[in-house]
Design a protein around this motif. Structure first.
Motif, PDB file in Angstrom:
ATOM      1  N   LYS A  82       0.770  -1.220  -0.106  1.00  0.00           N
ATOM      2  CA  LYS A  82       0.162   0.003   0.003  1.00  0.00           C
ATOM      3  C   LYS A  82       0.990   1.331  -0.106  1.00  0.00           C
ATOM      4  O   LYS A  82       0.452   2.381  -0.543  1.00  0.00           O
ATOM      5  N   ILE A  83       1.814   1.245   0.727  1.00  0.00           N
ATOM      6  CA  ILE A  83       2.708   2.388   0.888  1.00  0.00           C
ATOM      7  C   ILE A  83       3.893   2.519  -0.228  1.00  0.00           C
ATOM      8  O   ILE A  83       4.461   3.534  -0.407  1.00  0.00           O
ATOM      9  N   VAL A  84       3.999   1.655  -1.066  1.00  0.00           N
ATOM     10  CA  VAL A  84       5.199   1.643  -2.114  1.00  0.00           C
ATOM     11  C   VAL A  84       4.932   2.778  -2.953  1.00  0.00           C
ATOM     12  O   VAL A  84       5.900   3.294  -3.520  1.00  0.00           O
ATOM     13  N   ARG A  85       3.698   3.189  -3.175  1.00  0.00           N
ATOM     14  CA  ARG A  85       3.503   4.306  -3.976  1.00  0.00           C
ATOM     15  C   ARG A  85       4.144   5.563  -3.356  1.00  0.00           C
ATOM     16  O   ARG A  85       4.437   6.723  -4.147  1.00  0.00           O
ATOM     17  N   TRP A  86       4.619   5.650  -2.345  1.00  0.00           N
ATOM     18  CA  TRP A  86       4.940   6.852  -1.477  1.00  0.00           C
ATOM     19  C   TRP A  86       6.313   7.095  -2.162  1.00  0.00           C
ATOM     20  O   TRP A  86       6.894   8.203  -2.011  1.00  0.00           O
ATOM     21  N   VAL A  87       7.209   6.208  -2.801  1.00  0.00           N
ATOM     22  CA  VAL A  87       8.394   6.269  -3.413  1.00  0.00           C
ATOM     23  C   VAL A  87       8.201   7.466  -4.433  1.00  0.00           C
ATOM     24  O   VAL A  87       9.178   8.235  -4.849  1.00  0.00           O
ATOM     25  N   PHE A  88       7.068   7.415  -5.321  1.00  0.00           N
ATOM     26  CA  PHE A  88       6.842   8.253  -6.428  1.00  0.00           C
ATOM     27  C   PHE A  88       6.000   9.174  -5.812  1.00  0.00           C
ATOM     28  O   PHE A  88       5.821  10.248  -6.625  1.00  0.00           O
ATOM     29  N   GLN A  89       4.997   9.131  -5.055  1.00  0.00           N
ATOM     30  CA  GLN A  89       3.792   9.987  -4.799  1.00  0.00           C
ATOM     31  C   GLN A  89       3.807   9.995  -3.282  1.00  0.00           C
ATOM     32  O   GLN A  89       2.890   9.477  -2.699  1.00  0.00           O
ATOM     33  N   PRO A  90       4.681  10.706  -2.602  1.00  0.00           N
ATOM     34  CA  PRO A  90       4.538  10.545  -1.067  1.00  0.00           C
ATOM     35  C   PRO A  90       3.373  11.598  -0.598  1.00  0.00           C
ATOM     36  O   PRO A  90       2.884  12.287  -1.468  1.00  0.00           O
ATOM     37  N   PRO A  91       2.890  11.106   0.546  1.00  0.00           N
ATOM     38  CA  PRO A  91       1.757  12.053   1.176  1.00  0.00           C
ATOM     39  C   PRO A  91       2.241  13.630   1.072  1.00  0.00           C
ATOM     40  O   PRO A  91       3.293  13.840   1.456  1.00  0.00           O
ATOM     41  N   VAL A  92       0.884  14.257   0.718  1.00  0.00           N
ATOM     42  CA  VAL A  92       1.220  15.727   0.484  1.00  0.00           C
ATOM     43  C   VAL A  92       1.326  16.372   2.179  1.00  0.00           C
ATOM     44  O   VAL A  92       0.389  15.979   2.818  1.00  0.00           O
ATOM     45  N   ARG A  93       2.440  16.993   2.364  1.00  0.00           N
ATOM     46  CA  ARG A  93       2.707  17.839   3.728  1.00  0.00           C
ATOM     47  C   ARG A  93       2.989  19.107   3.293  1.00  0.00           C
ATOM     48  O   ARG A  93       3.830  19.665   2.702  1.00  0.00           O
ATOM     49  N   ASP A  94       2.369  19.953   4.121  1.00  0.00           N
ATOM     50  CA  ASP A  94       2.517  21.523   4.220  1.00  0.00           C
ATOM     51  C   ASP A  94       2.644  22.004   5.603  1.00  0.00           C
ATOM     52  O   ASP A  94       1.521  22.194   5.940  1.00  0.00           O
ATOM     53  N   GLY A  95       3.627  21.663   6.152  1.00  0.00           N
ATOM     54  CA  GLY A  95       4.132  22.228   7.626  1.00  0.00           C
ATOM     55  C   GLY A  95       3.553  23.620   7.788  1.00  0.00           C
ATOM     56  O   GLY A  95       2.784  24.100   8.989  1.00  0.00           O
ATOM     57  N   HIS A  96       3.820  24.839   6.890  1.00  0.00           N
ATOM     58  CA  HIS A  96       3.360  25.933   6.922  1.00  0.00           C
ATOM     59  C   HIS A  96       1.805  26.033   7.064  1.00  0.00           C
ATOM     60  O   HIS A  96       1.109  26.781   8.001  1.00  0.00           O
ATOM     61  N   ALA A  97       1.119  25.378   6.387  1.00  0.00           N
ATOM     62  CA  ALA A  97      -0.310  25.525   6.113  1.00  0.00           C
ATOM     63  C   ALA A  97      -1.045  24.787   7.167  1.00  0.00           C
ATOM     64  O   ALA A  97      -1.968  25.078   7.863  1.00  0.00           O
ATOM     65  N   GLN A  98      -0.272  23.621   7.832  1.00  0.00           N
ATOM     66  CA  GLN A  98      -0.862  23.057   9.132  1.00  0.00           C
ATOM     67  C   GLN A  98      -0.537  23.947  10.487  1.00  0.00           C
ATOM     68  O   GLN A  98      -1.433  24.146  11.258  1.00  0.00           O
ATOM     69  N   ILE A  99       0.497  24.810  10.423  1.00  0.00           N
ATOM     70  CA  ILE A  99       0.654  25.792  11.296  1.00  0.00           C
ATOM     71  C   ILE A  99      -0.595  26.563  11.403  1.00  0.00           C
ATOM     72  O   ILE A  99      -0.836  27.213  12.433  1.00  0.00           O
ATOM     73  N   ARG A 100      -0.757  27.231  10.454  1.00  0.00           N
ATOM     74  CA  ARG A 100      -1.644  28.179  10.177  1.00  0.00           C
ATOM     75  C   ARG A 100      -2.883  27.721  10.496  1.00  0.00           C
ATOM     76  O   ARG A 100      -3.887  28.498  11.259  1.00  0.00           O
ATOM     77  N   ARG A 101      -3.456  26.344  10.227  1.00  0.00           N
ATOM     78  CA  ARG A 101      -4.692  26.000  10.700  1.00  0.00           C
ATOM     79  C   ARG A 101      -4.697  25.834  12.171  1.00  0.00           C
ATOM     80  O   ARG A 101      -5.798  26.289  12.686  1.00  0.00           O
ATOM     81  N   LEU A 102      -3.631  25.253  12.864  1.00  0.00           N
ATOM     82  CA  LEU A 102      -3.666  25.154  14.343  1.00  0.00           C
ATOM     83  C   LEU A 102      -3.715  26.775  14.860  1.00  0.00           C
ATOM     84  O   LEU A 102      -4.393  26.747  15.943  1.00  0.00           O
ATOM     85  N   LEU A 103      -2.995  27.510  14.280  1.00  0.00           N
ATOM     86  CA  LEU A 103      -3.241  28.928  14.814  1.00  0.00           C
ATOM     87  C   LEU A 103      -4.760  29.377  14.783  1.00  0.00           C
ATOM     88  O   LEU A 103      -5.202  30.246  15.703  1.00  0.00           O
ATOM     89  N   GLU A 104      -5.313  29.208  13.850  1.00  0.00           N
ATOM     90  CA  GLU A 104      -6.674  29.624  13.500  1.00  0.00           C
ATOM     91  C   GLU A 104      -7.583  28.990  14.310  1.00  0.00           C
ATOM     92  O   GLU A 104      -8.541  29.575  15.205  1.00  0.00           O
ATOM     93  N   TRP A 105      -7.409  27.710  14.790  1.00  0.00           N
ATOM     94  CA  TRP A 105      -7.995  27.032  15.769  1.00  0.00           C
ATOM     95  C   TRP A 105      -7.893  27.606  17.279  1.00  0.00           C
ATOM     96  O   TRP A 105      -8.580  27.710  18.141  1.00  0.00           O
ATOM     97  N   SER A 106      -6.594  28.112  17.508  1.00  0.00           N
ATOM     98  CA  SER A 106      -6.297  28.578  18.779  1.00  0.00           C
ATOM     99  C   SER A 106      -7.134  30.048  18.986  1.00  0.00           C
ATOM    100  O   SER A 106      -7.442  30.261  20.065  1.00  0.00           O
ATOM    101  N   ASN A 107      -6.987  30.792  17.833  1.00  0.00           N
ATOM    102  CA  ASN A 107      -7.920  32.064  17.863  1.00  0.00           C
ATOM    103  C   ASN A 107      -9.359  31.594  18.266  1.00  0.00           C
ATOM    104  O   ASN A 107      -9.942  32.496  19.102  1.00  0.00           O
TER     105      ASN A 107
END
Length: 246
Positions: A61-86
Motif C-alpha cells: 500500500k505504501i510503495v506508491r510513496w516512493v513516487f507519490q509521497p503524502p502531501v505535507r505542508d507544514g506552514h499550512a498546518q501551523i496556520r490551521r492550528l493558529l486559526e483553531w487557537s484563536n
C-alpha cells in the motif's frame, strides 16, 4: 510526484542498458527467463516467508510513496492550528466543534475531538503519542519489507549464477555453448545485485524518510493541539511549532 525518484529509476535503467551495450553484451544479454525466475520469484518467496500478511499488505500500500509521497505542508498546518487557537480563545474549546467535519486526517481529527471534549492535555499527549508510535512502527516494518528483499536478491543472484555454471559444466564437451552459457549464468548476478542496489534498497530508504517526516509533522500536531487545550497565546504557539519546519 517525487521527480527525484522518477529520474533515479530512469537513470538506473539507462545505466544497465547503456552499460550492457557499451560493454558489447547487447540488450538481449540482459534478458534471461531462468534468471528472472530464480532471482525475482525467489526473492518474493523469501520475503513472503519472512513477513506477516498484514505487514506485506501495508508494504504494497505504501510503495506508491516512493513516487507519490503524502502531501505535507507544514506552514499550512501551523496556520490551521493558529486559526483553531484563536477560535478557542474567543469562543472556548466547544467553538472548535464545527471544524471537525472538515478534518480529513484521522489522526488530526481524533486529536481535535479530544480537545473539544475537554480532555486533559497529558491525556491528549499520551493517547496521540501511542497512536503515532504504533503507526510509525507499522509503516517502518512495511518499509523493511523492501530492505529485506534487497538483502535476499543478491544471494539469489549468486544461486542463479551457480546453477547456470552447473549447466555449463555439463556441456563442456560442446565448446560452442560455453560462452553463451556462462553469460547467461552471470545474468542472474546482475538481476540480484542490480535490483537490490538500484531499486529495492533505495526504495526502502526513501520510504523510511517519508515515514520519519510524517512522524515529525504529527509530533508538531500533538504539540499544537496541547497548546490549544492549555489556552496558550497563538504567538507562542507559532514560535514553538515553527521549530519543526527547520
Amino acid at each position: 510526484m517525487d521527480r527525484l525518484s522518477f529520474i533515479g529509476v530512469v537513470l538506473a535503467l539507462a545505466a544497465l542498458v547503456g552499460g550492457s551495450v557499451l560493454k558489447g553484451a547487447g540488450i538481449a544479454g540482459l534478458w534471461s527467463p531462468a534468471a528472472f525466475v530464480i532471482v525475482i520469484l525467489g526473492t518474493l518467496a523469501a520475503i513472503l516467508v519472512q513477513t506477516p500478511m498484514a505487514t506485506f499488505r501495508r508494504a504494497m500500500k505504501i510503495v506508491r510513496w516512493v513516487f507519490q509521497p503524502p502531501v505535507r505542508d507544514g506552514h499550512a498546518q501551523i496556520r490551521r492550528l493558529l486559526e483553531w487557537s484563536n477560535t478557542a480563545r474567543r469562543q472556548g474549546l466547544l467553538g472548535l466543534e464545527p471544524e471537525l467535519p472538515g478534518v480529513r486526517d484521522d489522526f488530526l481529527r481524533k486529536g481535535l475531538q479530544m480537545v473539544v471534549d475537554g480532555s486533559e492535555p497529558e491525556q491528549i499527549r499520551q493517547t496521540l503519542e501511542i497512536e503515532l508510535q504504533s503507526q510509525q512502527h507499522r509503516d517502518m516494518a512495511a518499509a523493511k519489507v523492501f530492505e529485506g528483499m534487497g538483502i535476499y536478491a543478491p544471494t539469489l543472484g549468486i544461486i542463479g549464477a551457480v546453477l547456470g555454471l552447473m549447466a555449463v559444466m555439463k556441456n563442456l564437451a560442446d565448446p560452442s555453448h560455453l560462452g553463451h552459457g556462462i553469460a547467461a549464468a552471470f545474468t542472474a548476478t546482475i538481476y540480484g545485485i542490480g535490483s537490490a542496489n538500484l531499486m529495492l534498497l533505495p526504495m526502502a530508504s526513501k520510504l523510511k524518510g517519508v515515514i520519519n517526516a510524517q512522524a515529525t509533522e504529527r509530533e508538531m500536531i500533538i504539540e499544537g493541539l496541547i497548546a490549544i487545550a492549555q489556552g496558550e497565546n497563538p504567538r507562542n504557539i507559532e514560535s514553538r511549532l515553527s521549530g519543526y519546519l527547520h
